[in-house]
Design a protein around this motif. Structure first.
Motif, PDB file in Angstrom:
ATOM      1  N   THR A   1      41.600  20.229  53.333  1.00  0.00           N
ATOM      2  CA  THR A   1      40.667  21.293  53.672  1.00  0.00           C
ATOM      3  C   THR A   1      40.595  22.277  52.527  1.00  0.00           C
ATOM      4  OG1 THR A   1      41.294  21.109  56.013  1.00  0.00           O
ATOM      5  CG2 THR A   1      40.061  23.071  55.358  1.00  0.00           C
ATOM      6  N   ILE A   2      39.378  22.620  52.121  1.00  0.00           N
ATOM      7  CA  ILE A   2      39.170  23.680  51.126  1.00  0.00           C
ATOM      8  C   ILE A   2      38.322  24.746  51.797  1.00  0.00           C
ATOM      9  CG2 ILE A   2      38.185  24.276  48.889  1.00  0.00           C
ATOM     10  CD1 ILE A   2      38.870  21.558  47.882  1.00  0.00           C
ATOM     11  N   ALA A   3      38.847  25.977  51.863  1.00  0.00           N
ATOM     12  CA  ALA A   3      38.187  27.023  52.635  1.00  0.00           C
ATOM     13  C   ALA A   3      38.465  28.388  52.011  1.00  0.00           C
ATOM     14  CB  ALA A   3      38.688  26.980  54.082  1.00  0.00           C
ATOM     15  N   ASP A   4      37.951  29.446  52.690  1.00  0.00           N
ATOM     16  CA  ASP A   4      38.273  30.834  52.375  1.00  0.00           C
ATOM     17  C   ASP A   4      37.970  31.192  50.924  1.00  0.00           C
ATOM     18  OD1 ASP A   4      39.148  33.408  52.890  1.00  0.00           O
ATOM     19  OD2 ASP A   4      41.234  32.955  52.420  1.00  0.00           O
ATOM     20  N   ALA A   5      36.689  31.079  50.543  1.00  0.00           N
ATOM     21  CA  ALA A   5      36.289  31.440  49.184  1.00  0.00           C
ATOM     22  C   ALA A   5      36.353  32.959  49.008  1.00  0.00           C
ATOM     23  CB  ALA A   5      34.880  30.939  48.911  1.00  0.00           C
ATOM     24  N   LYS A   6      37.005  33.422  47.942  1.00  0.00           N
ATOM     25  CA  LYS A   6      37.135  34.860  47.666  1.00  0.00           C
ATOM     26  C   LYS A   6      36.852  35.136  46.197  1.00  0.00           C
ATOM     27  CE  LYS A   6      40.551  36.000  51.247  1.00  0.00           C
ATOM     28  NZ  LYS A   6      41.910  36.544  51.509  1.00  0.00           N
ATOM     29  N   ALA A   7      35.961  36.102  45.958  1.00  0.00           N
ATOM     30  CA  ALA A   7      35.650  36.501  44.592  1.00  0.00           C
ATOM     31  C   ALA A   7      36.709  37.481  44.088  1.00  0.00           C
ATOM     32  CB  ALA A   7      34.274  37.141  44.541  1.00  0.00           C
ATOM     33  N   PHE A   8      37.059  37.381  42.807  1.00  0.00           N
ATOM     34  CA  PHE A   8      38.022  38.297  42.205  1.00  0.00           C
ATOM     35  C   PHE A   8      37.801  38.326  40.694  1.00  0.00           C
ATOM     36  CE2 PHE A   8      39.898  34.237  41.495  1.00  0.00           C
ATOM     37  CZ  PHE A   8      40.759  34.359  40.414  1.00  0.00           C
ATOM     38  N   THR A   9      38.563  39.152  40.006  1.00  0.00           N
ATOM     39  CA  THR A   9      38.497  39.243  38.548  1.00  0.00           C
ATOM     40  C   THR A   9      39.830  38.813  37.971  1.00  0.00           C
ATOM     41  OG1 THR A   9      36.907  41.063  38.665  1.00  0.00           O
ATOM     42  CG2 THR A   9      38.081  40.761  36.588  1.00  0.00           C
ATOM     43  N   THR A  10      39.793  37.947  36.984  1.00  0.00           N
ATOM     44  CA  THR A  10      41.040  37.457  36.397  1.00  0.00           C
ATOM     45  C   THR A  10      41.779  38.594  35.684  1.00  0.00           C
ATOM     46  OG1 THR A  10      39.943  36.809  34.343  1.00  0.00           O
ATOM     47  CG2 THR A  10      40.047  35.164  36.112  1.00  0.00           C
ATOM     48  N   SER A  11      43.083  38.424  35.509  1.00  0.00           N
ATOM     49  CA  SER A  11      43.912  39.480  34.920  1.00  0.00           C
ATOM     50  C   SER A  11      43.862  39.451  33.394  1.00  0.00           C
ATOM     51  CB  SER A  11      45.357  39.317  35.388  1.00  0.00           C
ATOM     52  OG  SER A  11      45.942  38.181  34.767  1.00  0.00           O
ATOM     53  N   ASP A  12      44.638  40.340  32.789  1.00  0.00           N
ATOM     54  CA  ASP A  12      44.690  40.415  31.320  1.00  0.00           C
ATOM     55  C   ASP A  12      45.443  39.246  30.703  1.00  0.00           C
ATOM     56  OD1 ASP A  12      43.334  42.800  31.440  1.00  0.00           O
ATOM     57  OD2 ASP A  12      45.155  44.031  31.431  1.00  0.00           O
ATOM     58  N   VAL A  13      46.201  38.517  31.519  1.00  0.00           N
ATOM     59  CA  VAL A  13      46.985  37.403  30.972  1.00  0.00           C
ATOM     60  C   VAL A  13      46.476  36.048  31.466  1.00  0.00           C
ATOM     61  CG1 VAL A  13      49.062  38.796  30.690  1.00  0.00           C
ATOM     62  CG2 VAL A  13      48.651  37.628  32.859  1.00  0.00           C
ATOM     63  N   ALA A  14      45.310  36.047  32.094  1.00  0.00           N
ATOM     64  CA  ALA A  14      44.780  34.808  32.668  1.00  0.00           C
ATOM     65  C   ALA A  14      44.283  33.865  31.580  1.00  0.00           C
ATOM     66  CB  ALA A  14      43.644  35.124  33.635  1.00  0.00           C
ATOM     67  N   ALA A  15      44.277  32.606  31.895  1.00  0.00           N
ATOM     68  CA  ALA A  15      43.681  31.586  31.030  1.00  0.00           C
ATOM     69  C   ALA A  15      42.718  30.769  31.899  1.00  0.00           C
ATOM     70  CB  ALA A  15      44.769  30.695  30.433  1.00  0.00           C
ATOM     71  N   PRO A  16      41.593  30.360  31.360  1.00  0.00           N
ATOM     72  CA  PRO A  16      41.188  30.458  29.952  1.00  0.00           C
ATOM     73  C   PRO A  16      40.451  31.755  29.614  1.00  0.00           C
ATOM     74  CG  PRO A  16      39.612  29.155  31.163  1.00  0.00           C
ATOM     75  CD  PRO A  16      40.679  29.528  32.149  1.00  0.00           C
ATOM     76  N   LYS A  17      40.111  32.595  30.629  1.00  0.00           N
ATOM     77  CA  LYS A  17      39.380  33.829  30.344  1.00  0.00           C
ATOM     78  C   LYS A  17      40.047  35.004  31.046  1.00  0.00           C
ATOM     79  CE  LYS A  17      34.842  31.657  29.606  1.00  0.00           C
ATOM     80  NZ  LYS A  17      33.414  31.613  30.034  1.00  0.00           N
ATOM     81  N   GLN A  18      40.124  36.123  30.357  1.00  0.00           N
ATOM     82  CA  GLN A  18      40.706  37.322  30.933  1.00  0.00           C
ATOM     83  C   GLN A  18      39.587  38.249  31.414  1.00  0.00           C
ATOM     84  OE1 GLN A  18      41.518  36.576  27.423  1.00  0.00           O
ATOM     85  NE2 GLN A  18      42.938  35.085  28.337  1.00  0.00           N
ATOM     86  N   ASN A  19      39.889  38.992  32.474  1.00  0.00           N
ATOM     87  CA  ASN A  19      38.952  39.964  33.039  1.00  0.00           C
ATOM     88  C   ASN A  19      37.566  39.361  33.281  1.00  0.00           C
ATOM     89  OD1 ASN A  19      40.931  42.102  32.790  1.00  0.00           O
ATOM     90  ND2 ASN A  19      40.475  42.097  30.582  1.00  0.00           N
ATOM     91  N   ALA A  20      37.577  38.136  33.801  1.00  0.00           N
ATOM     92  CA  ALA A  20      36.324  37.424  34.049  1.00  0.00           C
ATOM     93  C   ALA A  20      36.126  37.238  35.554  1.00  0.00           C
ATOM     94  CB  ALA A  20      36.356  36.066  33.362  1.00  0.00           C
ATOM     95  N   PRO A  21      34.877  37.255  36.012  1.00  0.00           N
ATOM     96  CA  PRO A  21      34.625  36.996  37.443  1.00  0.00           C
ATOM     97  C   PRO A  21      34.993  35.556  37.792  1.00  0.00           C
ATOM     98  CG  PRO A  21      32.558  37.050  36.224  1.00  0.00           C
ATOM     99  CD  PRO A  21      33.626  37.489  35.266  1.00  0.00           C
ATOM    100  N   ALA A  22      35.647  35.398  38.911  1.00  0.00           N
ATOM    101  CA  ALA A  22      36.091  34.063  39.341  1.00  0.00           C
ATOM    102  C   ALA A  22      36.091  34.000  40.862  1.00  0.00           C
ATOM    103  CB  ALA A  22      37.477  33.767  38.783  1.00  0.00           C
ATOM    104  N   THR A  23      36.292  32.798  41.384  1.00  0.00           N
ATOM    105  CA  THR A  23      36.345  32.587  42.841  1.00  0.00           C
ATOM    106  C   THR A  23      37.559  31.722  43.150  1.00  0.00           C
ATOM    107  OG1 THR A  23      33.928  32.674  42.989  1.00  0.00           O
ATOM    108  CG2 THR A  23      35.113  31.744  44.875  1.00  0.00           C
ATOM    109  N   SER A  24      38.321  32.138  44.155  1.00  0.00           N
ATOM    110  CA  SER A  24      39.492  31.353  44.570  1.00  0.00           C
ATOM    111  C   SER A  24      39.230  30.704  45.921  1.00  0.00           C
ATOM    112  CB  SER A  24      40.738  32.246  44.658  1.00  0.00           C
ATOM    113  OG  SER A  24      40.626  33.160  45.739  1.00  0.00           O
TER     114      SER A  24
END
Length: 238
Positions: free
Chosen positions: A133-156
């Protein structure tokens, strides 16, 4: 002395000849098809017996098709229809019996969505060993140490794996990839998203974790597969 024989005069009223009735062609086959079709329909709800009656109905179907070329076409057509209905009813009855037995034994129901199917976020794919099951989509912004992009809009997304087999199942066998529109979607590796886990899931147990992807134009399609198992798709509409 015997009088000489003389032919009757012209126009003498001879009796009209009796009409010769042609025998009905394939009439016996048509009646047999009807009878076998009725037997098949009546026996279709009876589990263990309906295998035999389905074979009987199959014979009735063949005889009915042959009888269609004879003089009892309507009767033959009835036999064909009854035979087909008997086979269809048998398949329905047997499938219902299998699902009922699985329900009584606590086994998972048959997967109506086999490998290669597409699901919406929130739906469940019932696999051979593991439900996904893949569920519960949530938008967030990646952190300063994230890869491959920092401070980027993303969805979990929340991933739930439920092992309904009789053996431990390794989450490391799961392979997940994603596309956004027509391009590859970049998976996020961050403090809260370390990628897919690798531990074993015991029989009857679940494993829940989250994955994330950098936002990009177009719908996000998450491809989920396993080594030697199914491959299915979950689509997140943007």
């Amino acid at each position: 002395m015997t009088a000489p024989y003389s032919p009757p005069p012209a126009g003498y009223p001879y009796p009209a000849p009796m009409p010769v009735k042609k025998p009905a062609k394939f009439a016996a086959l048509a009646w047999t098809a009807v009878i076998l079709g009725i037997v098949g329909v009546v026996g279709s709800p009876v589990i263990f017996l309906n295998n035999l009656t389905a074979v009987v109905a199959g014979v009735g179907f063949v005889l009915g098709v042959i009888a269609l070329f004879g003089s009892k076409k309507v009767l033959a057509a009835i036999g064909v229809v009854l035979s087909v209905l008997a086979i269809v009813f048998t398949v329905i009855a047997q499938n219902a019996a299998v699902e009922d037995l699985k329900d009584r034994l606590g086994l998972p129901a048959t997967d109506d969505n086999a490998s290669g199917q597409t699901y919406s976020i929130g739906q469940t794919h019932r696999g051979t060993d593991v439900d996904i099951t893949i569920a519960d989509a949530k938008a967030f912004t990646t952190s300063d140490v994230a890869a491959p992009k920092q401070n980027a809009p993303a969805t979990s997304f929340q991933v739930t794996l439920a092992n309904h087999s009789a053996e431990p199942w390794s989450a490391a066998m799961l392979i997940m990839q994603a596309t956004a529109g027509s391009t590859t979607a970049e998976q996020v590796y961050d403090t809260d998203f370390e990628g897919s886990p690798s531990q074993d899931i015991l029989p009857g147990k679940e494993l829940t974790y989250r994955i994330a992807f950098v936002d990009a134009p177009g719908d996000l399609t998450i491809q989920v597969g396993s080594v030697g198992g199914d491959k299915v798709y979950f689509v997140h509409k943007r």
